[in-house]
Design an enzyme around this catalytic site. Structure first.
Site: not given
Ligand code: 5GP
Ligand code: ZN
Length: 138
Positions: A103, A101
């Site tokens: 951001h 993903h």
């Molecule tokens: P990472 O740390 O892997 O780059 O980012 C994962 C992101 O996914 C985090 O910012 C977290 O808040 C978001 N996130 C985790 N679970 C969910 C979910 O069930 N729904 C949504 N909309 N965001 C999520």
């Protein structure tokens, strides 16, 4: 290619709800539930790929187009002065959801957020050596 145990796959199929912003055949954009700032958005491919090393490069065009389109909309909706596009790979880099993903984080003048501190190479030769080492794995 979905993984039944992956929350983002389940969001992509509609099995788990999300605050959807945009979708097309290949990608989906929805709000991060724990935003750095309101409007913080995630862009994902609908198919399951763990990270940047797994995702097919061909998907890049669809992802880039969605990032541009959605980032512009986030800027307008939040009256942001800027935005960061972030993408974490691996636990060490802060990845917590192992479905790739990107951001989109709206940013504001003087919002107080700081990126990490940067260092320097001991000398120009060390920098060239590092470049050669990385290039040797291409
Ligand atoms: P990472 O740390 O892997 O780059 O980012 C994962 C992101 O996914 C985090 O910012 C977290 O808040 C978001 N996130 C985790 N679970 C969910 C979910 O069930 N729904 C949504 N909309 N965001 C999520
Ligand atoms: Zn997934």
């Amino acid at each position: 290619m979905t993984d039944a145990n992956c929350i983002f796959c389940r969001i992509a199929t509609g099995d788990i709800p999300c605050a959807k912003i945009y979708e097309d055949d290949n990608v989906l954009a929805f709000l991060d539930l724990a935003p750095v700032h309101p409007g913080h958005t995630l862009v994902i491919p609908k198919d399951h790929y763990k990270d940047m090393l797994e995702v097919p490069a061909e998907l890049g065009t669809a992802v880039f187009a969605a990032l541009q389109k959605v980032a512009g909309a986030v800027m307008k909706a939040t009256s942001a002065q800027g935005f960061n596009v972030m993408q974490n790979n691996g636990l060490a880099a802060g990845q917590t959801m192992f479905h790739i993903h990107w951001h989109i984080i709206p940013r504001f003048d003087d919002d107080g957020l700081e990126m990490w501190a940067q260092g320097k190479y001991p000398d120009a030769a060390a920098m060239q050596e590092m470049a050669a080492s990385v290039a040797s794995y291409l």
